[in-house]
Design a protein around this motif. Structure first.
Motif, PDB file in Angstrom:
ATOM      1  N   GLU A 193      38.102  21.589  48.409  1.00 34.28           N
ATOM      2  CA  GLU A 193      37.079  21.642  49.454  1.00 34.28           C
ATOM      3  C   GLU A 193      36.232  22.902  49.368  1.00 34.28           C
ATOM      4  O   GLU A 193      35.132  22.948  49.918  1.00 34.28           O
ATOM      5  N   CYS A 194      36.738  23.921  48.667  1.00 34.54           N
ATOM      6  CA  CYS A 194      36.008  25.190  48.559  1.00 34.54           C
ATOM      7  C   CYS A 194      36.397  25.885  47.264  1.00 34.54           C
ATOM      8  O   CYS A 194      37.571  25.908  46.895  1.00 34.54           O
ATOM      9  N   VAL A 195      35.404  26.439  46.572  1.00 34.16           N
ATOM     10  CA  VAL A 195      35.634  27.222  45.355  1.00 34.16           C
ATOM     11  C   VAL A 195      35.010  28.601  45.538  1.00 34.16           C
ATOM     12  O   VAL A 195      33.905  28.721  46.080  1.00 34.16           O
ATOM     13  N   VAL A 196      35.731  29.611  45.064  1.00 36.26           N
ATOM     14  CA  VAL A 196      35.187  30.967  45.041  1.00 36.26           C
ATOM     15  C   VAL A 196      35.231  31.468  43.600  1.00 36.26           C
ATOM     16  O   VAL A 196      36.300  31.534  42.992  1.00 36.26           O
ATOM     17  N   LEU A 197      34.069  31.792  43.052  1.00 36.83           N
ATOM     18  CA  LEU A 197      33.968  32.386  41.725  1.00 36.83           C
ATOM     19  C   LEU A 197      33.861  33.894  41.890  1.00 36.83           C
ATOM     20  O   LEU A 197      33.000  34.387  42.620  1.00 36.83           O
ATOM     21  N   LEU A 198      34.727  34.636  41.196  1.00 35.00           N
ATOM     22  CA  LEU A 198      34.752  36.090  41.298  1.00 35.00           C
ATOM     23  C   LEU A 198      34.401  36.675  39.940  1.00 35.00           C
ATOM     24  O   LEU A 198      35.187  36.561  38.983  1.00 35.00           O
ATOM     25  N   VAL A 199      33.218  37.251  39.821  1.00 35.09           N
ATOM     26  CA  VAL A 199      32.738  37.775  38.546  1.00 35.09           C
ATOM     27  C   VAL A 199      32.661  39.302  38.624  1.00 35.09           C
ATOM     28  O   VAL A 199      31.887  39.851  39.403  1.00 35.09           O
ATOM     29  N   GLU A 200      33.466  39.939  37.796  1.00 35.05           N
ATOM     30  CA  GLU A 200      33.516  41.400  37.787  1.00 35.05           C
ATOM     31  C   GLU A 200      32.301  41.956  37.055  1.00 35.05           C
ATOM     32  O   GLU A 200      32.040  41.605  35.903  1.00 35.05           O
ATOM     33  N   ARG A 201      31.581  42.828  37.744  1.00 32.62           N
ATOM     34  CA  ARG A 201      30.377  43.419  37.183  1.00 32.62           C
ATOM     35  C   ARG A 201      30.646  44.860  36.771  1.00 32.62           C
ATOM     36  O   ARG A 201      31.651  45.466  37.164  1.00 32.62           O
ATOM     37  N   GLU A 202      29.741  45.407  35.991  1.00 32.10           N
ATOM     38  CA  GLU A 202      29.819  46.823  35.666  1.00 32.10           C
ATOM     39  C   GLU A 202      29.578  47.643  36.927  1.00 32.10           C
ATOM     40  O   GLU A 202      28.897  47.193  37.851  1.00 32.10           O
ATOM     41  N   GLY A 203      30.148  48.847  36.965  1.00 25.27           N
ATOM     42  CA  GLY A 203      29.969  49.691  38.134  1.00 25.27           C
ATOM     43  C   GLY A 203      30.965  49.414  39.238  1.00 25.27           C
ATOM     44  O   GLY A 203      30.714  49.712  40.403  1.00 25.27           O
ATOM     45  N   ASN A 204      32.114  48.799  38.873  1.00 28.71           N
ATOM     46  CA  ASN A 204      33.195  48.543  39.823  1.00 28.71           C
ATOM     47  C   ASN A 204      32.727  47.710  41.002  1.00 28.71           C
ATOM     48  O   ASN A 204      32.966  48.028  42.164  1.00 28.71           O
ATOM     49  N   THR A 238      26.408  36.870  33.229  1.00 28.68           N
ATOM     50  CA  THR A 238      25.551  35.754  33.640  1.00 28.68           C
ATOM     51  C   THR A 238      26.000  34.428  33.037  1.00 28.68           C
ATOM     52  O   THR A 238      25.596  33.357  33.524  1.00 28.68           O
ATOM     53  N   ASP A 239      26.845  34.465  31.988  1.00 32.62           N
ATOM     54  CA  ASP A 239      27.354  33.231  31.403  1.00 32.62           C
ATOM     55  C   ASP A 239      28.266  32.476  32.358  1.00 32.62           C
ATOM     56  O   ASP A 239      28.555  31.299  32.143  1.00 32.62           O
ATOM     57  N   ALA A 240      28.732  33.146  33.411  1.00 29.96           N
ATOM     58  CA  ALA A 240      29.623  32.495  34.369  1.00 29.96           C
ATOM     59  C   ALA A 240      28.870  31.591  35.342  1.00 29.96           C
ATOM     60  O   ALA A 240      29.500  30.865  36.125  1.00 29.96           O
ATOM     61  N   GLU A 241      27.545  31.618  35.304  1.00 30.71           N
ATOM     62  CA  GLU A 241      26.779  30.742  36.191  1.00 30.71           C
ATOM     63  C   GLU A 241      27.143  29.288  35.920  1.00 30.71           C
ATOM     64  O   GLU A 241      27.150  28.827  34.782  1.00 30.71           O
ATOM     65  N   GLY A 242      27.484  28.576  36.960  1.00 29.63           N
ATOM     66  CA  GLY A 242      27.846  27.170  36.834  1.00 29.63           C
ATOM     67  C   GLY A 242      29.335  26.911  36.781  1.00 29.63           C
ATOM     68  O   GLY A 242      29.769  25.759  36.968  1.00 29.63           O
ATOM     69  N   PHE A 243      30.155  27.930  36.537  1.00 34.01           N
ATOM     70  CA  PHE A 243      31.608  27.724  36.508  1.00 34.01           C
ATOM     71  C   PHE A 243      32.097  27.157  37.839  1.00 34.01           C
ATOM     72  O   PHE A 243      33.005  26.334  37.884  1.00 34.01           O
ATOM     73  N   VAL A 244      31.496  27.650  38.921  1.00 30.79           N
ATOM     74  CA  VAL A 244      31.944  27.240  40.249  1.00 30.79           C
ATOM     75  C   VAL A 244      31.804  25.735  40.448  1.00 30.79           C
ATOM     76  O   VAL A 244      32.623  25.107  41.131  1.00 30.79           O
ATOM     77  N   ASP A 245      30.815  25.135  39.823  1.00 31.63           N
ATOM     78  CA  ASP A 245      30.604  23.693  39.987  1.00 31.63           C
ATOM     79  C   ASP A 245      31.615  22.879  39.190  1.00 31.63           C
ATOM     80  O   ASP A 245      31.934  21.743  39.558  1.00 31.63           O
ATOM     81  N   VAL A 246      32.120  23.460  38.096  1.00 29.17           N
ATOM     82  CA  VAL A 246      33.170  22.778  37.330  1.00 29.17           C
ATOM     83  C   VAL A 246      34.440  22.677  38.171  1.00 29.17           C
ATOM     84  O   VAL A 246      35.044  21.611  38.299  1.00 29.17           O
ATOM     85  N   ALA A 247      34.839  23.800  38.773  1.00 29.17           N
ATOM     86  CA  ALA A 247      36.041  23.799  39.607  1.00 29.17           C
ATOM     87  C   ALA A 247      35.854  22.927  40.851  1.00 29.17           C
ATOM     88  O   ALA A 247      36.798  22.284  41.329  1.00 29.17           O
ATOM     89  N   ARG A 248      34.651  22.880  41.355  1.00 30.25           N
ATOM     90  CA  ARG A 248      34.353  22.094  42.561  1.00 30.25           C
ATOM     91  C   ARG A 248      34.595  20.604  42.347  1.00 30.25           C
ATOM     92  O   ARG A 248      34.781  19.852  43.305  1.00 30.25           O
ATOM     93  N   SER A 249      34.638  20.167  41.102  1.00 32.65           N
ATOM     94  CA  SER A 249      34.816  18.749  40.806  1.00 32.65           C
ATOM     95  C   SER A 249      36.263  18.282  40.995  1.00 32.65           C
ATOM     96  O   SER A 249      36.531  17.079  40.936  1.00 32.65           O
ATOM     97  N   VAL A 250      37.195  19.207  41.220  1.00 29.97           N
ATOM     98  CA  VAL A 250      38.589  18.821  41.468  1.00 29.97           C
ATOM     99  C   VAL A 250      38.658  17.973  42.737  1.00 29.97           C
ATOM    100  O   VAL A 250      38.102  18.346  43.777  1.00 29.97           O
ATOM    101  N   ARG A 251      39.344  16.856  42.672  1.00 33.48           N
ATOM    102  CA  ARG A 251      39.335  15.877  43.760  1.00 33.48           C
ATOM    103  C   ARG A 251      39.789  16.468  45.090  1.00 33.48           C
ATOM    104  O   ARG A 251      39.185  16.204  46.142  1.00 33.48           O
TER     105      ARG A 251
END
Length: 341
Positions: free
Chosen positions: A271-282, A255-268
């Motif tokens: 146009e699109c960011v995809v955050l991929l967060v690996e969870r338990e349970g494959n 859950t600490d990854a919440e908001g990472f996508v908005d940091v990358a989105r600030s790149v000039r």
């Protein structure tokens, strides 16, 4: 000036209002990996029902994230435990699903139980729904947040707003509008926010609670994720991975990854960011953000998820690398990246 609420004079909203008035035992649920919108909506609705003399429990598939502990005013947020909660769920007359409209967002254990209870099921959400889990669906895709809808419903019933309710609903709108930066920060959302602020809540304090009290481990996790960011199509599309190894290495939580996508989105050029967060349970949770030219709702739906034009999500089987291949294929199929990327 109080906002006008003609929507709530219509079915199914008036049916939902009747259930809130007439029933006595309620349970409120939001989705896995709960965010500020679902949790804020729960707090506001919990406080309203409690003040009406109702019995109301908040039971979620996952525990309350640390960053939202300030909402836990009476330790009312509980992560589902079969031994502790099945009797509560069996006694519920109404189960209200907030900020999700698909069974699988509840997670397998809680989903299995909720499918089996005899309560009236109600969904309040600002995402589109097809064949959702509820009998009554209070949906409005034009709303900035689910918490905004819950507030407007209560106001349409003549409910009195308290600071605790306002804290919850303000948190919903604050987080789902990206601190009022996104295009859903429309005049309706700002009018609602103005009414919430009239209760005396301090927006600077709530902003600090949500965005200014992270653990150091989150920054270290962000550093690892950004260092492994992948650029496609001349930096138009950015893929931001968060693996289990990264999470374990710095002692963080997914859950600490919440908001990472908005940091990358600030790149000039992005146009699109995809955050991929690996969870338990494959499994890997995907979060999509767009600046407007890429319809991420379509991409998410192609992967079994959903959302809005500018913000969407999905959960897929496999690790981050498996998910990356699925995302890349979906982007190519939708012609959002070139074949040579």
């Amino acid at each position: 000036m109080t906002i006008g609420l003609p929507l709530f004079d219509q079915s199914p909203w008036n049916n939902i209002a009747d259930a809130l008035r007439e029933k006595e035992h309620f349970v409120l649920c939001t989705h896995q990996n709960p965010d500020g919108d679902g949790l804020g909506a729960q707090l506001g609705l919990w406080e309203y029902l409690k003040n009406q003399g109702k019995s109301v429990s908040i039971i979620n598939p996952d525990p309350l994230p640390t960053r939202y502990e300030f909402l836990n005013t009476e330790k009312q947020f509980q992560g589902y435990d079969q031994g502790l909660h099945d009797k509560v769920l069996d006694a519920a007359e109404v189960a209200i699903f907030l900020d999700f409209s698909r069974w699988d967002r509840l997670g397998a254990p809680l989903e299995a139980k909720m499918r089996d209870i005899g309560a009236l099921t109600v969904c309040v959400d600002h995402h589109p729904v097809e064949d959702g889990p509820a009998t009554l669906n209070g949906l409005d895709e034009t709303a900035a947040a689910t918490g905004q809808l819950a507030y407007e419903l209560i106001r349409s019933m003549g409910g009195q707003l308290t600071p605790v309710m306002a804290t919850g609903f303000y948190t919903s709108i604050l987080t789902d509008t990206g601190s009022f930066r996104f295009s859903n920060s429309d005049s309706r959302a700002h009018r609602v926010t103005a009414e919430l602020l009239e209760t005396g809540i301090d927006p600077s304090v709530l902003y600090e609670k949500v965005y200014g009290e992270w653990e150091l481990s989150r920054l270290r996790l962000m550093s690892l994720s950004l260092a492994n960011m992948e650029s496609l199509d001349e930096e138009r599309v950015l893929l931001l991975p968060v693996t289990r190894q990264m999470i374990d290495e710095v002692g963080a939580h997914e859950t600490d990854a919440e908001g990472f996508v908005d940091v990358a989105r600030s790149v000039r050029t992005c146009e699109c960011v995809v955050l991929l967060v690996e969870r338990e349970g494959n499994q890997t949770k995907l979060s999509f953000r767009s600046k407007g030219r890429v319809n991420v709702q379509v991409i998410a739906e192609s992967l079994g998820g959903g959302g809005h034009l500018y913000a969407a999500g999905a959960t897929v089987s496999g690790n981050v690398q498996d998910a990356r291949e699925l995302v890349y294929h979906a982007l190519k199929e939708g012609r959002f990246v070139s074949e040579t990327s």
